[in-house]
Design an enzyme around this catalytic site. Structure first.
Site, mmCIF file in Angstrom:
data_model
loop_
_atom_site.group_PDB
_atom_site.id
_atom_site.type_symbol
_atom_site.label_atom_id
_atom_site.label_comp_id
_atom_site.label_asym_id
_atom_site.label_seq_id
_atom_site.Cartn_x
_atom_site.Cartn_y
_atom_site.Cartn_z
ATOM 1 N N TYR A 142 25.706 34.487 -20.033
ATOM 2 C CA TYR A 142 26.479 33.999 -18.542
ATOM 3 C C TYR A 142 26.809 36.016 -18.448
ATOM 4 C CZ TYR A 142 24.373 30.088 -17.031
ATOM 5 O OH TYR A 142 23.115 28.795 -17.009
ATOM 6 N N LYS A 192 24.503 24.854 -30.646
ATOM 7 C CA LYS A 192 22.872 23.936 -31.245
ATOM 8 C C LYS A 192 23.730 24.997 -32.648
ATOM 9 C CE LYS A 192 19.030 23.522 -29.825
ATOM 10 N NZ LYS A 192 18.322 23.141 -30.638
ATOM 11 N N ASP A 225 20.305 20.185 -27.762
ATOM 12 C CA ASP A 225 18.849 18.797 -27.427
ATOM 13 C C ASP A 225 18.831 18.159 -27.296
ATOM 14 O OD1 ASP A 225 18.927 19.401 -30.213
ATOM 15 O OD2 ASP A 225 17.131 20.045 -29.829
ATOM 16 N N ASP A 249 26.165 24.377 -18.054
ATOM 17 C CA ASP A 249 25.256 24.775 -16.646
ATOM 18 C C ASP A 249 24.420 23.397 -16.636
ATOM 19 O OD1 ASP A 249 24.730 25.023 -13.961
ATOM 20 O OD2 ASP A 249 23.966 26.594 -14.910
ATOM 21 N N ASP A 253 24.300 18.896 -14.560
ATOM 22 C CA ASP A 253 23.862 19.036 -13.580
ATOM 23 C C ASP A 253 22.806 17.656 -14.311
ATOM 24 O OD1 ASP A 253 24.146 21.282 -12.190
ATOM 25 O OD2 ASP A 253 22.651 21.662 -11.327
#
Ligand code: NAD
Length: 368
Positions: A142, A192, A225, A249, A253
């Protein structure tokens, strides 16, 4: 010794409504537990823009840097939707996070037994769930450069850069290990590393920090993942999850929704220790300003109240008082107190924001 200091920024929409209940609880701690706080209040978001033409005045920013902890309600609302990006209410919040360097975002996902049927997952998967996601908040994709949209040949290309330095990874890893020591002593780090170099470095640095200073904490690694899959398959396998800004993020959530209503979710954003040993800290509910219910006495104050419980635990080293407040919330829910957002399909009659505050204060009194 001087009283601990709090800056309250209630903000917009339901922010002041839910914060009013937190203020009563702060007063209760002063009166009944001999824990007086010195509280100052100021503006953030749309209300600050209305008064000062900026969503966070420099004086407010300076106060935030001085206090032991900032408690924030919520910012934003339809009246500010058309403002220029540079003065939108959210910019006030982003400025606080950036200038206080709040790199460690703590999002607990805790499922109160009385609300287990609210989850989209089966009761047995979520009842009693208590996990903590630690998301790196100030770096990663970001913020990484280069970024932007440019043209190559005859088409547009969008670019963002995932970038992490060793020290950025190490400090959030430390924050997760410290947290695990206060909980069930387990950290699962997610990245990852199979496809991203930044993930390879993430795994190396977390492993090094662990070996050097936190060998007593159980550490595991998981590809993010798979982590997402495990979070919905068997979330109770986790204690603390530490991950980067982007994965955090998404994962936080997803984890949040395991527990039901947005009105129940607290958060903390922590930075480096100040001279007095306390971390720079901002506590806020996960939800926004909820313009659809503002001014109707319908807002659930629990997310904001549980954010204050996090302040007791992480800023004021008052874990047993945080336990007391969380137990009071659990008790009122078990007794059937429900704001409108917590009514299930079977309905029932909701109580107001203030009545929820009354019930929690009564449960606190009963705990003495
Ligand atoms: P929201 O979280 O404000 O509301 C989403 C839904 O959840 C609404 O139906 C709302 O009524 C309900 N809800 C939220 N909190 C509740 C509570 N405590 N009790 C009962 N119901 C609750 O998200 P939104 O509608 O997408 O955004 C509204 C405004 O808030 C926007 O201006 C947005 O930019 C801002 N926002 C601010 C923050 C923040 O301050 N950290 C976070 C998210 C959104």
């Amino acid at each position: 010794m001087a009283n601990p200091t709090l800056l309250i920024l209630a903000g917009d929409g339901i922010g002041p409504e839910v914060m009013a209940e937190v203020k009563r609880i702060i007063t209760w701690y002063g009166d009944k537990r001999d824990m007086p706080f010195d509280v100052t209040e100021d503006l953030v978001g749309g209300c600050a823009y209305d008064k000062h033409g900026t969503p966070l005045h420099d004086d407010t920013m300076a106060k935030a840097q001085e206090v032991d902890a900032v408690l924030l309600g919520a910012v934003g609302g339809p009246a500010y939707d058309d403002l220029d990006f540079s003065v939108k209410p959210e910019r006030g919040l982003l400025r606080l996070r950036k200038e206080m360097d709040l790199f460690s975002n703590l999002r607990p996902a805790q499922c109160f037994d009385a609300l287990a049927d609210f989850s989209s997952l089966k009761r047995e998967i979520v009842a009693g769930l208590d996990i903590m996601i630690v998301r790196e908040l100030t770096s990663g994709v970001y913020f990484g450069e280069p970024r932007g949209i440019h043209t190559e040949g005859n088409e547009r290309v969008g670019v963002n850069t995932q970038r992490y330095t060793e020290s950025e990874i190490a400090r959030v890893a430390r924050s997760a290990f410290e947290l695990a020591r206060r909980r069930n002593n387990r950290v699962c780090s997610m990245e990852k590393a199979n496809v991203m170099e930044s993930g390879v470095l993430w795994r190396q640095v977390v492993t090094e920090v662990h070996a050097k200073d936190y060998a007593d904490v159980e550490l595991s690694h998981m590809y993010a993942d798979n982590g997402a899959m495990q979070l919905v398959r068997n979330p109770k396998q986790f204690d603390v999850i530490v991950t980067d800004n982007l994965f955090g993020d998404l994962l936080s959530d997803a984890a949040a929704m395991l527990t039901g209503s947005l009105g129940m979710l607290p958060s903390a954003s922590l930075g480096l220790p100040m001279a007095n040993g306390r971390p720079k800290a901002l506590y806020e509910p996960v939800h926004g300003s909820a313009p659809d219910i503002t001014g109707q006495g319908k807002a659930n104050p629990i997310a904001c109240i549980l954010s204050f419980a996090m302040a007791l635990r992480y800023s004021f080293d008052a874990g047993s008082e945080a336990d007391r407040l969380e137990a009071a919330v659990e008790k009122v829910l078990a007794d059937g107190a429900r704001t409108a957002d917590l009514l299930g399909p079977e309905g029932g009659s909701p109580i107001s924001t203030t009545q929820m505050g009354d019930a929690i204060l009564a449960a606190l009194d009963a705990s003495l």
